[in-house]
Design a protein around this motif. Structure first.
Motif, PDB file in Angstrom:
ATOM      1  N   TYR A 138      51.924  40.856 -51.047  1.00 37.50           N
ATOM      2  CA  TYR A 138      51.845  39.500 -50.510  1.00 37.50           C
ATOM      3  C   TYR A 138      52.573  39.444 -49.176  1.00 37.50           C
ATOM      4  O   TYR A 138      53.511  40.224 -48.896  1.00 37.50           O
ATOM      5  CB  TYR A 138      52.464  38.488 -51.490  1.00 37.50           C
ATOM      6  N   ARG A 139      52.117  38.551 -48.321  1.00 41.48           N
ATOM      7  CA  ARG A 139      52.816  38.286 -47.065  1.00 41.48           C
ATOM      8  C   ARG A 139      52.734  36.803 -46.767  1.00 41.48           C
ATOM      9  O   ARG A 139      51.649  36.223 -46.758  1.00 41.48           O
ATOM     10  CB  ARG A 139      52.221  39.096 -45.914  1.00 41.48           C
ATOM     11  N   ASN A 140      53.911  36.194 -46.515  1.00 47.35           N
ATOM     12  CA  ASN A 140      54.008  34.769 -46.225  1.00 47.35           C
ATOM     13  C   ASN A 140      54.513  34.566 -44.794  1.00 47.35           C
ATOM     14  O   ASN A 140      55.527  35.154 -44.396  1.00 47.35           O
ATOM     15  CB  ASN A 140      54.991  34.082 -47.182  1.00 47.35           C
ATOM     16  N   TYR A 141      53.810  33.746 -44.044  1.00 48.93           N
ATOM     17  CA  TYR A 141      54.187  33.423 -42.672  1.00 48.93           C
ATOM     18  C   TYR A 141      54.614  31.955 -42.582  1.00 48.93           C
ATOM     19  O   TYR A 141      54.061  31.097 -43.278  1.00 48.93           O
ATOM     20  CB  TYR A 141      53.006  33.598 -41.720  1.00 48.93           C
ATOM     21  N   VAL A 142      55.544  31.672 -41.681  1.00 48.39           N
ATOM     22  CA  VAL A 142      55.859  30.298 -41.285  1.00 48.39           C
ATOM     23  C   VAL A 142      55.635  30.202 -39.788  1.00 48.39           C
ATOM     24  O   VAL A 142      56.258  30.943 -38.997  1.00 48.39           O
ATOM     25  CB  VAL A 142      57.309  29.912 -41.637  1.00 48.39           C
ATOM     26  N   TRP A 143      54.731  29.294 -39.382  1.00 48.53           N
ATOM     27  CA  TRP A 143      54.440  29.077 -37.973  1.00 48.53           C
ATOM     28  C   TRP A 143      54.761  27.631 -37.596  1.00 48.53           C
ATOM     29  O   TRP A 143      54.663  26.724 -38.428  1.00 48.53           O
ATOM     30  CB  TRP A 143      52.954  29.327 -37.672  1.00 48.53           C
ATOM     31  N   THR A 144      55.110  27.418 -36.354  1.00 42.53           N
ATOM     32  CA  THR A 144      55.285  26.071 -35.826  1.00 42.53           C
ATOM     33  C   THR A 144      53.930  25.524 -35.388  1.00 42.53           C
ATOM     34  O   THR A 144      52.957  26.262 -35.211  1.00 42.53           O
ATOM     35  CB  THR A 144      56.275  26.074 -34.651  1.00 42.53           C
ATOM     36  N   GLN A 145      53.882  24.207 -35.201  1.00 46.04           N
ATOM     37  CA  GLN A 145      52.612  23.522 -34.986  1.00 46.04           C
ATOM     38  C   GLN A 145      51.883  23.949 -33.707  1.00 46.04           C
ATOM     39  O   GLN A 145      50.656  23.839 -33.633  1.00 46.04           O
ATOM     40  CB  GLN A 145      52.833  22.010 -34.984  1.00 46.04           C
ATOM     41  N   ASP A 146      52.587  24.501 -32.726  1.00 48.07           N
ATOM     42  CA  ASP A 146      51.920  24.932 -31.496  1.00 48.07           C
ATOM     43  C   ASP A 146      51.019  26.145 -31.709  1.00 48.07           C
ATOM     44  O   ASP A 146      50.201  26.475 -30.850  1.00 48.07           O
ATOM     45  CB  ASP A 146      52.950  25.233 -30.398  1.00 48.07           C
ATOM     46  N   LYS A 147      51.127  26.766 -32.888  1.00 46.58           N
ATOM     47  CA  LYS A 147      50.269  27.917 -33.206  1.00 46.58           C
ATOM     48  C   LYS A 147      49.042  27.496 -34.029  1.00 46.58           C
ATOM     49  O   LYS A 147      48.237  28.337 -34.426  1.00 46.58           O
ATOM     50  CB  LYS A 147      51.062  28.961 -34.002  1.00 46.58           C
ATOM     51  N   LEU A 148      48.897  26.205 -34.282  1.00 44.81           N
ATOM     52  CA  LEU A 148      47.873  25.731 -35.219  1.00 44.81           C
ATOM     53  C   LEU A 148      46.465  26.206 -34.855  1.00 44.81           C
ATOM     54  O   LEU A 148      45.750  26.768 -35.700  1.00 44.81           O
ATOM     55  CB  LEU A 148      47.915  24.196 -35.316  1.00 44.81           C
ATOM     56  N   GLU A 149      46.035  25.969 -33.627  1.00 47.53           N
ATOM     57  CA  GLU A 149      44.667  26.327 -33.243  1.00 47.53           C
ATOM     58  C   GLU A 149      44.432  27.832 -33.371  1.00 47.53           C
ATOM     59  O   GLU A 149      43.387  28.269 -33.878  1.00 47.53           O
ATOM     60  CB  GLU A 149      44.387  25.855 -31.805  1.00 47.53           C
ATOM     61  N   THR A 150      45.404  28.627 -32.970  1.00 48.56           N
ATOM     62  CA  THR A 150      45.273  30.084 -33.066  1.00 48.56           C
ATOM     63  C   THR A 150      45.168  30.532 -34.516  1.00 48.56           C
ATOM     64  O   THR A 150      44.357  31.409 -34.859  1.00 48.56           O
ATOM     65  CB  THR A 150      46.466  30.768 -32.383  1.00 48.56           C
ATOM     66  N   VAL A 151      45.990  29.947 -35.374  1.00 51.27           N
ATOM     67  CA  VAL A 151      45.967  30.303 -36.799  1.00 51.27           C
ATOM     68  C   VAL A 151      44.586  30.038 -37.399  1.00 51.27           C
ATOM     69  O   VAL A 151      44.008  30.909 -38.077  1.00 51.27           O
ATOM     70  CB  VAL A 151      47.050  29.530 -37.571  1.00 51.27           C
ATOM     71  N   PHE A 152      44.031  28.856 -37.161  1.00 52.93           N
ATOM     72  CA  PHE A 152      42.753  28.527 -37.788  1.00 52.93           C
ATOM     73  C   PHE A 152      41.586  29.312 -37.184  1.00 52.93           C
ATOM     74  O   PHE A 152      40.623  29.634 -37.887  1.00 52.93           O
ATOM     75  CB  PHE A 152      42.502  27.019 -37.751  1.00 52.93           C
ATOM     76  N   GLU A 153      41.670  29.635 -35.930  1.00 52.74           N
ATOM     77  CA  GLU A 153      40.642  30.500 -35.348  1.00 52.74           C
ATOM     78  C   GLU A 153      40.653  31.874 -36.017  1.00 52.74           C
ATOM     79  O   GLU A 153      39.591  32.440 -36.324  1.00 52.74           O
ATOM     80  CB  GLU A 153      40.864  30.624 -33.835  1.00 52.74           C
ATOM     81  N   GLU A 154      41.842  32.406 -36.267  1.00 55.21           N
ATOM     82  CA  GLU A 154      41.935  33.704 -36.941  1.00 55.21           C
ATOM     83  C   GLU A 154      41.521  33.614 -38.407  1.00 55.21           C
ATOM     84  O   GLU A 154      40.879  34.527 -38.940  1.00 55.21           O
ATOM     85  CB  GLU A 154      43.360  34.254 -36.836  1.00 55.21           C
ATOM     86  N   ILE A 155      41.875  32.521 -39.080  1.00 59.69           N
ATOM     87  CA  ILE A 155      41.463  32.350 -40.480  1.00 59.69           C
ATOM     88  C   ILE A 155      39.941  32.307 -40.569  1.00 59.69           C
ATOM     89  O   ILE A 155      39.331  32.929 -41.458  1.00 59.69           O
ATOM     90  CB  ILE A 155      42.076  31.073 -41.082  1.00 59.69           C
ATOM     91  N   ASN A 156      39.281  31.590 -39.673  1.00 56.80           N
ATOM     92  CA  ASN A 156      37.823  31.528 -39.677  1.00 56.80           C
ATOM     93  C   ASN A 156      37.202  32.902 -39.418  1.00 56.80           C
ATOM     94  O   ASN A 156      36.200  33.274 -40.039  1.00 56.80           O
ATOM     95  CB  ASN A 156      37.331  30.522 -38.639  1.00 56.80           C
ATOM     96  N   ARG A 157      37.810  33.682 -38.507  1.00 54.85           N
ATOM     97  CA  ARG A 157      37.303  35.035 -38.260  1.00 54.85           C
ATOM     98  C   ARG A 157      37.491  35.909 -39.494  1.00 54.85           C
ATOM     99  O   ARG A 157      36.625  36.715 -39.844  1.00 54.85           O
ATOM    100  CB  ARG A 157      38.009  35.651 -37.047  1.00 54.85           C
ATOM    101  N   PHE A 158      38.647  35.756 -40.134  1.00 52.92           N
ATOM    102  CA  PHE A 158      38.939  36.552 -41.326  1.00 52.92           C
ATOM    103  C   PHE A 158      37.915  36.298 -42.434  1.00 52.92           C
ATOM    104  O   PHE A 158      37.394  37.227 -43.054  1.00 52.92           O
ATOM    105  CB  PHE A 158      40.354  36.230 -41.821  1.00 52.92           C
TER     106      PHE A 158
END
Length: 512
Positions: A253-273
């Motif tokens: 398992y791997r858990n990340y904590v990101w701040t809100q300024d990373k939101l768009e990047t996170v969801f773009e990568e999740i959609n690619r994944f």
């Protein structure tokens, strides 16, 4: 003559009143008079001798009452007059028949994890499954029998110890048959399908108290319905489920904590994944949450995201590298035995998701891909509402993603579960706070605003609702399917197996 006529009229009125109060035939004389004010003591005296040793019947004055009736969802909770706790499966038909003869509604409870906002419509007996938790692995190790009170972490632990796994829900504290009767998403669905896809045989008590066996050979029509809409049809006292060899000893398992300024990047990568539902089977489950973390910020929610891989870190790494490249506040990881995965990824017995006693206002959506613009709007609304009402700071927005290969491999027409090809992701908001009626209107309004945002972010798509996350105000079609033949079949079976609507207390097919 006038006096005789008056007495006859009075008798007729009394008879009509009794018939209205008791929709089921009175077979033992108990219904000669209205039974509306039955006390736990009376029921214990009348029903108790019919039940097996170690069964219990008790009311609010009993020391066991609080624990027995505590629920995950405190908002609009059901009105329980007494608890009946059977010690054997064959006690349950007797309880149901007694309830019917005495015009008492009954509600079967395993872990009390219902999210519905309409639980308060119920008033009557709680049938508790707490004592029915036996697990028996059948010879050959292909299937096992589970009593109706078994729950996810118990099943995960006991099977793993003996070299097996099974399809369970993803949350440790939830009963197996709660999600299982509504399909049952979980970490093994990419490989083996939903919980309901693995049901072989069910022992079911019907609305009239009849105990039947449900399988492909016995009542196959009901088996079809129970696999996705089962809450509408009966009490499952035990069930036979496919089990599978434990292929790996540890999960990563791997858990990340990101701040809100990373939101768009996170969801773009999740959609690619996810790549439109082609994510790898062994990357079994990932879940993201908007939540307050005051060690990071007192004014801005963080984005917490967890991945669970069936195998080693080395094998998982190629999928996680894109997320490593997004600067995180913190990263936690490890390889652990599978039974520890729920606790390491936010859904263990000790996590808030398993904490009872809060009001939970819930809204849910299914989607193929995360609309990045909508996710920003949802985040901003979440942040705004928490700042307006700090008492709701245990609230969260959750985005679940499961491997879907095993679910889509099953022919959609073969079960009552309607959404095999309808979504890759489940999103839901849980607006949580200690019970406080003065906050309800605010929370209910926020719930609808949130749901509207998610649905508006999917133009041209009909809303879908996973029945186990349903609030209760969604259109029936969005819960049980838009295909006319599917609803017609479910309603026909409802009329056949539960004509009086005795199982209408949880997201019923027929409302009103």
């Amino acid at each position: 003559m006038v006096r005789l006529f008056s007495l006859a009229a009075l008798s007729l009125t009394l008879l009509q009143s009794l018939v209205t109060a008791s929709p089921f035939p009175c077979l033992n004389g108990h219904c000669s008079y209205t039974r509306a004010n039955l006390t736990p003591e009376i029921v214990a005296r009348e029903l108790g001798p019919q039940l097996s040793r170690n069964s219990s019947i008790f009311g609010p004055d009993d020391a066991r009452w609080v624990e027995a009736t505590t629920r995950y969802q405190e908002y609009n909770r059901p009105h329980i007059s007494m608890v009946v706790e059977p010690a054997r499966e064959d006690d349950i038909p007797k309880i149901v028949k007694y309830a019917n003869k005495n015009s008492l509604d009954f509600l079967t409870v395993n872990r009390g994890h219902s999210l519905s906002g309409f639980n308060g419509n119920f008033s009557g007996i709680q049938i508790s499954m707490d004592l029915l938790r036996d697990i028996t692995i059948n010879k050959g190790g292909k299937t096992a029998w589970f009593q109706g009170g078994t729950y996810d972490q118990q099943v995960i632990d006991e099977l793993f110890e003996q070299g097996y796994v099974a399809t369970t829900g993803s949350c440790s504290c939830v009963g197996m048959m709660g999600p299982g009767l509504g399909g049952g998403h979980g970490r093994y669905q990419g490989r083996y399908g939903l919980i309901s896809d693995n049901l072989v045989t069910l022992h079911v008590v019907l609305a009239d108290g009849t105990a039947i066996t449900v399988s492909e050979k016995s009542h196959p029509d009901l088996l079809w319905a129970m696999k996705g809409a089962g809450h509408n049809f009966g009490i499952v006292t035990s069930f036979e489920l496919n089990i599978y060899p434990r292929l790996v000893d540890t999960w990563y398992y791997r858990n990340y904590v990101w701040t809100q300024d990373k939101l768009e990047t996170v969801f773009e990568e999740i959609n690619r994944f996810h790549n439109n539902g082609t994510e790898p089977v062994d990357m079994a489950y990932e879940v993201g949450v908007y939540t307050m973390n005051y060690s990071v910020s007192s004014t801005e929610a963080v984005i917490w995201w967890s991945f669970a891989y069936s195998g080693s870190q080395e094998d998982a790494q190629k999928y996680l590298t894109p997320f490593d490249n997004i600067e995180a506040v913190s990263v936690e990881d490890g390889n652990v035995p599978y039974p520890e995965i729920p606790g390491r990824t936010g859904s263990g017995l000790d996590d808030f998701v398993c904490s009872p006693g809060y009001d939970h206002m819930v809204a849910q959506v299914g989607t193929f891909t995360w609309n990045v613009t909508t996710q920003r709007q949802v985040y901003d609304l979440f942040n705004q509402k928490i700042q307006e009402q700090p008492a709701m700071n245990r609230s969260s927005v959750t985005m679940e993603g499961y491997s879907t290969e095993g679910v889509r491999a099953v022919d959609a027409r073969t079960s009552g579960f309607p959404w095999r090809d309808a979504y890759n992701h489940l999103g839901f908001i849980t607006i949580a706070y200690p019970p406080d009626a003065s906050l309800d209107e605010f929370a209910l309004e926020w719930r609808v605003q949130h749901r509207d945002l998610w649905n508006q972010g999917q133009p041209g798509r009909l809303p879908t609702t996973y029945v186990n996350y349903a609030w209760g105000d969604e259109p029936i079609e969005s819960v049980y399917g838009y295909e006319p033949w599917r609803l017609e079949k479910l309603r026909s079976l409802k009329a056949k197996y539960d004509p009086h609507g005795r199982f209408n207390h949880y997201n019923p097919i027929t409302r009103g």
